[in-house]
Design a protein around this motif. Structure first.
Motif: not given
Length: 114
Positions: A26-40, A42-44, A86-92
């Protein structure tokens, strides 16, 4: 608009490695930051690693020295994960910041288990 698609999750034993990929479209020229997050369960959702358009990186303390965020072109970002625990288990989730908006992918499951 920016679309985000992650891939590369799976099951890995403790101490193993995985590499996640994220492709923006899509409009990739507008991206100024990117990242990875995870959610296990029962957790935020939490920050794992981020990269600015200038290449500056930031990592959660829990992954410093084990995970590396990188980019090989304007529309692909990676998360190399080594020495997994094991604590890295999550949806990324991959994230793109553009304008005042955030776009998210659908997530990819990472399970670290013997």
């Amino acid at each position: 608009q920016v679309q985000v698609v992650e891939s590369g999750g799976g099951l890995v034993q403790p101490g193993g490695s995985l590499r996640l990929s994220c492709v923006f479209s899509g409009n990739i020229g507008s991206i100024y930051g990117m990242g990875w997050y995870r959610q296990a369960p029962g957790q935020q959702r939490e920050l794992v690693a981020t990269m600015s358009s200038g290449g500056s990186t930031n990592y959660a303390d829990s992954v410093k020295g084990r995970f590396t965020i990188s980019r090989d072109n304007a529309n692909t970002v990676y998360l190399q994960m080594n020495s997994l625990k094991s604590e890295d288990t999550a949806v990324y989730y991959c994230n793109a910041k553009h304008g005042s908006l955030h776009s998210w992918g659908q997530g990819t499951q990472v399970t670290v288990s013997s």
